[in-house]
Design a protein around this motif. Sequence first.
Motif, PDB file in Angstrom:
ATOM      1  N   TRP A 127       0.817  -1.218   0.000  1.00  0.00           N
ATOM      2  CA  TRP A 127       0.000   0.000   0.000  1.00  0.00           C
ATOM      3  C   TRP A 127       0.852   1.270   0.000  1.00  0.00           C
ATOM      4  CZ3 TRP A 127      -4.398  -1.636  -1.409  1.00  0.00           C
ATOM      5  CH2 TRP A 127      -4.916  -2.841  -0.932  1.00  0.00           C
ATOM      6  N   LEU A 128       2.152   1.126   0.244  1.00  0.00           N
ATOM      7  CA  LEU A 128       3.025   2.297   0.348  1.00  0.00           C
ATOM      8  C   LEU A 128       4.136   2.293  -0.705  1.00  0.00           C
ATOM      9  CD1 LEU A 128       3.409   2.434   4.240  1.00  0.00           C
ATOM     10  CD2 LEU A 128       1.884   3.810   2.807  1.00  0.00           C
ATOM     11  N   THR A 130       6.268   3.232  -3.815  1.00  0.00           N
ATOM     12  CA  THR A 130       6.449   4.508  -4.498  1.00  0.00           C
ATOM     13  C   THR A 130       7.138   4.311  -5.848  1.00  0.00           C
ATOM     14  OG1 THR A 130       8.580   4.863  -3.391  1.00  0.00           O
ATOM     15  CG2 THR A 130       6.612   5.790  -2.337  1.00  0.00           C
ATOM     16  N   ILE A 137       3.398   7.767  -4.152  1.00  0.00           N
ATOM     17  CA  ILE A 137       2.829   6.442  -3.899  1.00  0.00           C
ATOM     18  C   ILE A 137       2.051   5.990  -5.133  1.00  0.00           C
ATOM     19  CG2 ILE A 137       1.176   5.143  -2.509  1.00  0.00           C
ATOM     20  CD1 ILE A 137       1.937   6.848  -0.132  1.00  0.00           C
TER      21      ILE A 137
END
Length: 381
Positions: A127-128, A130, A137
């Motif tokens: 979910w994080l 990048t 993100i």
Amino acid sequence: MEVFFVFLLSLGVLNPIYSNILFSFLYITIIQYIKTKKILLNSALSINFWALFLFGITYFLFGGLKLQHLEFFLITPLLVYSFGWTLIELRGGKDVDFIKRIIFAMLIGFGVHAFLNYISNIGVTRWLLTDFFTGSIQAATGSGVLNTMIFSLLAYLLFIEKDKKIKILGLVLEIVACIYSFQLGGRTQLIILGLVFVIIFFFYLFEKKGFVPTFKTIMRLAILVILVYIVYQLDIFSIKTSIESSNLLLRLEQGGLEASDQYRINSVLNGLLSLINHPFGGQETVFYFHNMWLDVGRVSGVFPFLFLLLYSVLATYHVLMIFLNKNYNITIRYLFLSLYLGIQINFFTEPIMEGAISFFLAFCFLSGLVDYMYYRTRRFL
């Protein structure tokens, strides 16, 4: 020079809109003039050019009259489409090696970007994750498209491509894409990998016809599967450990995939209803329908939806006509078909225009290239 242009555009280091506008415009005008002493826009002879034009102009008109929409969905796609067309037109559409260099320059750009993203996100939760170049993100949609065209070519690389350098390069890219897909934890790319592989493999065997070659190929596949299974079970190079601790396996173990699948089905149904209930769009704040065409309809209504669908159908028809034409080199026929299958599957499952516009532009470039070859074959040029 052209190969470097395509690599740079697909790498992701530049702004996808303005870099495509700049390079495409320069090639269509200045470089074409240097090579031919003329500036032609023969891409406008294609129905697809005008389908793309009508899509862009109606998206702009019904999507809120935003300058960004004019740049993103009208100016840039038309220029990129014409870039792909002109690039091959100046070569006469016959240089198989040049076509391969152009396409694999694009794939290397995607592969390097995927590798850099993977390295910079080791140990980061899905979910994080990048992007290496922007630092922002990235959702699995925007990042996963880096794998789409690479994954689409697995069967092509294993069975059809004879150039050892291209085969080795392609398989290295397949490994990079596979590793990155496990980090992303998304299933769409693996579905593309499996589905396109089966389709291309079946077509290839059908075309070749013959029991002995087919049997040998099946045996090679069986041996490969057994070897992969043994390597996995013995945890050689910690492959099993790495896979079982990946974001994808963790997601599968957590369950809830049935609900996710049902959500996707409901999204498509809601997208179709949205076209009826909101024929002029205006639903930009509504959550994605996870379908490129329906998400266009969500934002700007029925007309852009239909014109984009027309463009996609015609582009696919053209590549099918090339595939069925045995006068073309077999590697080109299967290369194009493999790429188009993976791209269209991705279009069906993700909100490409809002999540991965650079991927759509790559398709416009590729379809310009393919369309020139189609119309040349039809003696329109």
